[in-house]
Motif scaffolding. Sequence first.
Motif, PDB file in Angstrom:
ATOM      1  N   GLU A 205       0.821  -1.212   0.000  1.00 44.49           N
ATOM      2  CA  GLU A 205       0.000   0.000   0.000  1.00 44.49           C
ATOM      3  C   GLU A 205       0.855   1.263   0.000  1.00 44.49           C
ATOM      4  O   GLU A 205       1.903   1.319   0.648  1.00 44.49           O
ATOM      5  N   SER A 206       0.399   2.274  -0.717  1.00 41.44           N
ATOM      6  CA  SER A 206       0.942   3.623  -0.592  1.00 41.44           C
ATOM      7  C   SER A 206       0.026   4.387   0.347  1.00 41.44           C
ATOM      8  O   SER A 206      -1.165   4.556   0.061  1.00 41.44           O
ATOM      9  N   VAL A 207       0.573   4.839   1.470  1.00 41.89           N
ATOM     10  CA  VAL A 207      -0.273   5.470   2.477  1.00 41.89           C
ATOM     11  C   VAL A 207      -0.890   6.750   1.911  1.00 41.89           C
ATOM     12  O   VAL A 207      -0.335   7.395   1.017  1.00 41.89           O
ATOM     13  N   LEU A 208      -2.050   7.098   2.453  1.00 41.91           N
ATOM     14  CA  LEU A 208      -2.756   8.321   2.064  1.00 41.91           C
ATOM     15  C   LEU A 208      -2.508   9.388   3.124  1.00 41.91           C
ATOM     16  O   LEU A 208      -2.705   9.132   4.318  1.00 41.91           O
ATOM     17  N   ILE A 209      -2.069  10.564   2.703  1.00 44.89           N
ATOM     18  CA  ILE A 209      -1.929  11.698   3.620  1.00 44.89           C
ATOM     19  C   ILE A 209      -3.077  12.650   3.374  1.00 44.89           C
ATOM     20  O   ILE A 209      -3.271  13.146   2.260  1.00 44.89           O
ATOM     21  N   ASP A 210      -3.859  12.904   4.423  1.00 43.68           N
ATOM     22  CA  ASP A 210      -5.026  13.779   4.334  1.00 43.68           C
ATOM     23  C   ASP A 210      -4.944  14.790   5.472  1.00 43.68           C
ATOM     24  O   ASP A 210      -5.253  14.468   6.616  1.00 43.68           O
ATOM     25  N   GLY A 211      -4.504  15.992   5.162  1.00 45.31           N
ATOM     26  CA  GLY A 211      -4.302  16.993   6.207  1.00 45.31           C
ATOM     27  C   GLY A 211      -3.191  16.549   7.140  1.00 45.31           C
ATOM     28  O   GLY A 211      -2.081  16.238   6.709  1.00 45.31           O
ATOM     29  N   ASP A 212      -3.474  16.500   8.440  1.00 40.67           N
ATOM     30  CA  ASP A 212      -2.484  16.090   9.431  1.00 40.67           C
ATOM     31  C   ASP A 212      -2.501  14.589   9.694  1.00 40.67           C
ATOM     32  O   ASP A 212      -1.792  14.104  10.578  1.00 40.67           O
ATOM     33  N   ARG A 213      -3.287  13.860   8.928  1.00 38.64           N
ATOM     34  CA  ARG A 213      -3.457  12.436   9.194  1.00 38.64           C
ATOM     35  C   ARG A 213      -2.843  11.559   8.096  1.00 38.64           C
ATOM     36  O   ARG A 213      -2.826  11.915   6.928  1.00 38.64           O
ATOM     37  N   LEU A 214      -2.367  10.410   8.535  1.00 40.96           N
ATOM     38  CA  LEU A 214      -1.888   9.374   7.642  1.00 40.96           C
ATOM     39  C   LEU A 214      -2.875   8.210   7.720  1.00 40.96           C
ATOM     40  O   LEU A 214      -3.186   7.731   8.825  1.00 40.96           O
ATOM     41  N   ILE A 215      -3.372   7.756   6.578  1.00 38.54           N
ATOM     42  CA  ILE A 215      -4.344   6.666   6.527  1.00 38.54           C
ATOM     43  C   ILE A 215      -3.674   5.454   5.897  1.00 38.54           C
ATOM     44  O   ILE A 215      -3.072   5.549   4.823  1.00 38.54           O
ATOM     45  N   CYS A 216      -3.759   4.300   6.582  1.00 36.87           N
ATOM     46  CA  CYS A 216      -3.202   3.076   6.022  1.00 36.87           C
ATOM     47  C   CYS A 216      -4.041   1.886   6.471  1.00 36.87           C
ATOM     48  O   CYS A 216      -4.964   2.024   7.285  1.00 36.87           O
ATOM     49  N   THR A 217      -3.698   0.705   5.942  1.00 40.09           N
ATOM     50  CA  THR A 217      -4.564  -0.459   6.074  1.00 40.09           C
ATOM     51  C   THR A 217      -3.783  -1.661   6.587  1.00 40.09           C
ATOM     52  O   THR A 217      -3.277  -2.473   5.795  1.00 40.09           O
ATOM     53  N   PRO A 218      -3.659  -1.810   7.920  1.00 39.95           N
ATOM     54  CA  PRO A 218      -2.994  -2.999   8.463  1.00 39.95           C
ATOM     55  C   PRO A 218      -3.687  -4.297   8.065  1.00 39.95           C
ATOM     56  O   PRO A 218      -3.050  -5.326   7.873  1.00 39.95           O
ATOM     57  N   GLY A 219      -5.028  -4.256   7.940  1.00 40.58           N
ATOM     58  CA  GLY A 219      -5.794  -5.427   7.541  1.00 40.58           C
ATOM     59  C   GLY A 219      -6.152  -6.328   8.709  1.00 40.58           C
ATOM     60  O   GLY A 219      -5.522  -6.297   9.769  1.00 40.58           O
ATOM     61  N   GLY A 220      -7.204  -7.111   8.510  1.00 41.15           N
ATOM     62  CA  GLY A 220      -7.694  -7.971   9.577  1.00 41.15           C
ATOM     63  C   GLY A 220      -8.830  -7.317  10.339  1.00 41.15           C
ATOM     64  O   GLY A 220      -9.175  -6.156  10.117  1.00 41.15           O
ATOM     65  N   GLU A 221      -9.423  -8.055  11.256  1.00 36.43           N
ATOM     66  CA  GLU A 221     -10.613  -7.568  11.967  1.00 36.43           C
ATOM     67  C   GLU A 221     -10.313  -6.501  13.010  1.00 36.43           C
ATOM     68  O   GLU A 221     -11.122  -5.613  13.249  1.00 36.43           O
ATOM     69  N   LYS A 222      -9.157  -6.548  13.644  1.00 36.64           N
ATOM     70  CA  LYS A 222      -8.869  -5.653  14.765  1.00 36.64           C
ATOM     71  C   LYS A 222      -8.657  -4.211  14.316  1.00 36.64           C
ATOM     72  O   LYS A 222      -9.252  -3.277  14.875  1.00 36.64           O
ATOM     73  N   ALA A 223      -7.792  -4.017  13.369  1.00 36.35           N
ATOM     74  CA  ALA A 223      -7.477  -2.669  12.874  1.00 36.35           C
ATOM     75  C   ALA A 223      -7.386  -2.737  11.360  1.00 36.35           C
ATOM     76  O   ALA A 223      -6.305  -2.656  10.781  1.00 36.35           O
ATOM     77  N   THR A 224      -8.530  -2.884  10.722  1.00 32.74           N
ATOM     78  CA  THR A 224      -8.553  -3.014   9.269  1.00 32.74           C
ATOM     79  C   THR A 224      -7.939  -1.776   8.625  1.00 32.74           C
ATOM     80  O   THR A 224      -7.120  -1.878   7.710  1.00 32.74           O
ATOM     81  N   MET A 225      -8.340  -0.606   9.100  1.00 32.59           N
ATOM     82  CA  MET A 225      -7.778   0.668   8.648  1.00 32.59           C
ATOM     83  C   MET A 225      -7.480   1.511   9.873  1.00 32.59           C
ATOM     84  O   MET A 225      -8.204   1.438  10.872  1.00 32.59           O
ATOM     85  N   VAL A 226      -6.413   2.316   9.812  1.00 35.51           N
ATOM     86  CA  VAL A 226      -6.068   3.191  10.930  1.00 35.51           C
ATOM     87  C   VAL A 226      -5.729   4.580  10.416  1.00 35.51           C
ATOM     88  O   VAL A 226      -5.308   4.754   9.266  1.00 35.51           O
ATOM     89  N   ALA A 227      -5.918   5.571  11.299  1.00 35.08           N
ATOM     90  CA  ALA A 227      -5.467   6.938  11.053  1.00 35.08           C
ATOM     91  C   ALA A 227      -4.404   7.259  12.092  1.00 35.08           C
ATOM     92  O   ALA A 227      -4.604   7.028  13.289  1.00 35.08           O
ATOM     93  N   LEU A 228      -3.268   7.791  11.619  1.00 34.35           N
ATOM     94  CA  LEU A 228      -2.173   8.165  12.498  1.00 34.35           C
ATOM     95  C   LEU A 228      -1.858   9.644  12.342  1.00 34.35           C
ATOM     96  O   LEU A 228      -2.148  10.242  11.303  1.00 34.35           O
ATOM     97  N   ASP A 229      -1.251  10.220  13.364  1.00 35.06           N
ATOM     98  CA  ASP A 229      -0.703  11.561  13.241  1.00 35.06           C
ATOM     99  C   ASP A 229       0.492  11.476  12.297  1.00 35.06           C
ATOM    100  O   ASP A 229       1.442  10.734  12.549  1.00 35.06           O
ATOM    101  N   LYS A 230       0.466  12.222  11.206  1.00 40.21           N
ATOM    102  CA  LYS A 230       1.502  12.061  10.185  1.00 40.21           C
ATOM    103  C   LYS A 230       2.884  12.500  10.677  1.00 40.21           C
ATOM    104  O   LYS A 230       3.904  12.060  10.140  1.00 40.21           O
ATOM    105  N   LYS A 231       2.941  13.354  11.709  1.00 35.70           N
ATOM    106  CA  LYS A 231       4.221  13.851  12.197  1.00 35.70           C
ATOM    107  C   LYS A 231       4.839  12.960  13.260  1.00 35.70           C
ATOM    108  O   LYS A 231       6.061  12.956  13.439  1.00 35.70           O
ATOM    109  N   THR A 232       3.999  12.202  13.985  1.00 35.42           N
ATOM    110  CA  THR A 232       4.504  11.400  15.098  1.00 35.42           C
ATOM    111  C   THR A 232       4.251   9.907  14.950  1.00 35.42           C
ATOM    112  O   THR A 232       4.904   9.101  15.621  1.00 35.42           O
ATOM    113  N   GLY A 233       3.260   9.534  14.135  1.00 29.05           N
ATOM    114  CA  GLY A 233       2.888   8.140  14.009  1.00 29.05           C
ATOM    115  C   GLY A 233       1.949   7.652  15.087  1.00 29.05           C
ATOM    116  O   GLY A 233       1.595   6.464  15.124  1.00 29.05           O
ATOM    117  N   GLU A 234       1.518   8.540  15.959  1.00 29.75           N
ATOM    118  CA  GLU A 234       0.606   8.143  17.041  1.00 29.75           C
ATOM    119  C   GLU A 234      -0.796   7.883  16.499  1.00 29.75           C
ATOM    120  O   GLU A 234      -1.291   8.644  15.653  1.00 29.75           O
TER     121      GLU A 234
END
Length: 458
Positions: A205-234
Amino acid sequence: MRTRLLCLGATDNTGSSSVLQVLSAALGIALLVCLAVAPARAADAGGRKPGRLEHDWPTFRGADRTAVSPDTGLLQAWPEGGPRVVYDIKGPGRGYSSVVVAGDRIYTLGDNLSIADDKDEYLMAFSRDEGKPLWKLKTGAPWNQGQESWQSSRATPTVAGDLIYAVTAEGELVCAEAATGGERWRTNLKSKFGGNKGDGWGYSESVLIDGDRLICTPGGEKATMVALDKKTGEPIWQTSRPGDRGAGHASAVISHIGSTKVYVQVTASGPMGVRADDGKLLWTYDIDRTTAVIPTPIVRDDLVFFTAGYGRGGALLKQVPASSDEIKIEEVYPLKKELGSKHGGVVLVGDYVYGGMEDSNAIFCADLMTGEIKWKARGSGQGSAATVAADGCLYIHYANGTMSLVKASPEKYEELGSFLVPDVGQRPSWAHPVIAGGRLYLREQDRIICYDLHDQGG
C-alpha cells in the motif's frame, strides 16, 4: 515582430517621420514583449523547457490517485525506439515500487542496490533534473519470500510536504525527511496493530496523507484501517471490519458524499467505506475469497468502480446517504468477469474504463456506467499491462518491458507508438509508469529511465 517591421518599412519609400514613428512604436512593443517573456524563461533554468508543466506525482497513481496525469502538449506519436531518453539512472536495486516525483527530487524503494554495499532495502532519492543519487535510508531486510520474481519491494512511497512515507513488504511504516532522508519515526502494521495480509505477497500500500493524518490499512478484523498523526505516528482512530481477511494491495482513495468525507479502500474481503472524521465503518461490499485483490479503486463523485483478477471481475457501486449519519451502497452492476484485472490497474478517461484483462496483454475499453465492453485488443507487449493516462492517451507498461502509447478512445484500439526498453533483464516489468512535468518515468529494477514526452528526439 521582425516580419512586421519590414512590412511597415516597405509601405513608404519617402523616409518620412511618420515611418520612423511607426518603427519606434513597434520596437517599443517588441521590448515590452521581451521583458514579459524574460521571467518565464528565467524560471526554466533547471533544464526544463519553456512552457513545460511542472506537475508532481507524489504518490501511487498520482496526486489524486486516478493514474491520469494533468500534463498536456505531449507527443501524440512516438518515433521508432520511443521518445528521447533524458537519463538512465543506475542504482535503485530490485523492486516493483513505482517512482514518485515531487519538487526537485524523485523517490523509490528497493533492495540489493547497486549503490549500496549490502542487500538490504532502502528508501532513496535522486535529483529530478539529472537523476543523480541524493540519499538513501535503510528500511530493513529485503523481502525474499516466495519465488525470486515475486521478491523485493512493492510499495510506492508517498511524499507530503517535507516528509516522505513508505511501507515495506513486512509492514514496517517509515517516515523520513524528504530533503535528507533523515528518519523521523517508524512503526509496524503487524506488531503495533495486529495487521495481516490477505495473501502471502507482503504489504504494498501507498499510504494516504489527508491533512495532518496518515491513513493506512494494516488489515484484519482488529485494525482493518487506521489513522495516524503524520508527524509522530501516534494512532488517532482505527476501524474494525468484521471478518476481514486481511489487507489487499490497493491504496485508499478519498470520496465526498454530501458533507461526509469517506475513505474508500479494498481489502482481501472487497471494497469498504470509512468515515474520515472518526473511522466509522460506513459500508462494505464483500466478495468471495480469491488469490489476491490488487487494483486501487476508481472513485468518481458517489461512484466506486473496483476490479479484481483471478476470475472475479469488475463492479460499479453507488454510495447513497441513508441518514445524516449513515451511507449505504447500491450496485449499479455486479461483478463482471470480463472487467477483471490482476495488478496492472485500470484508468478512467472520460466515461470509459481502460486496462489490461487479468494479467494478459489483452487491453479493454468499457463504458463505466454499464460495464459494456466497447473494444478489446492485443497490445504489442506481453504479460500484464500497467496503465496510466495523459493528454488523451494511454501509457501501457507490459511485463516484458514493452512500452506502448494508445489513443484513449471508445471507438477502437489505436496504437500510436511502441518500443521495448533495452536491457530490461529477467524479472518482470511490473512497476507502474509515471508521467510528470512532461516526462515519462519507468522503473526497471536497478534502473529508472526518464523520457522526454515533448521531444521527438533523433
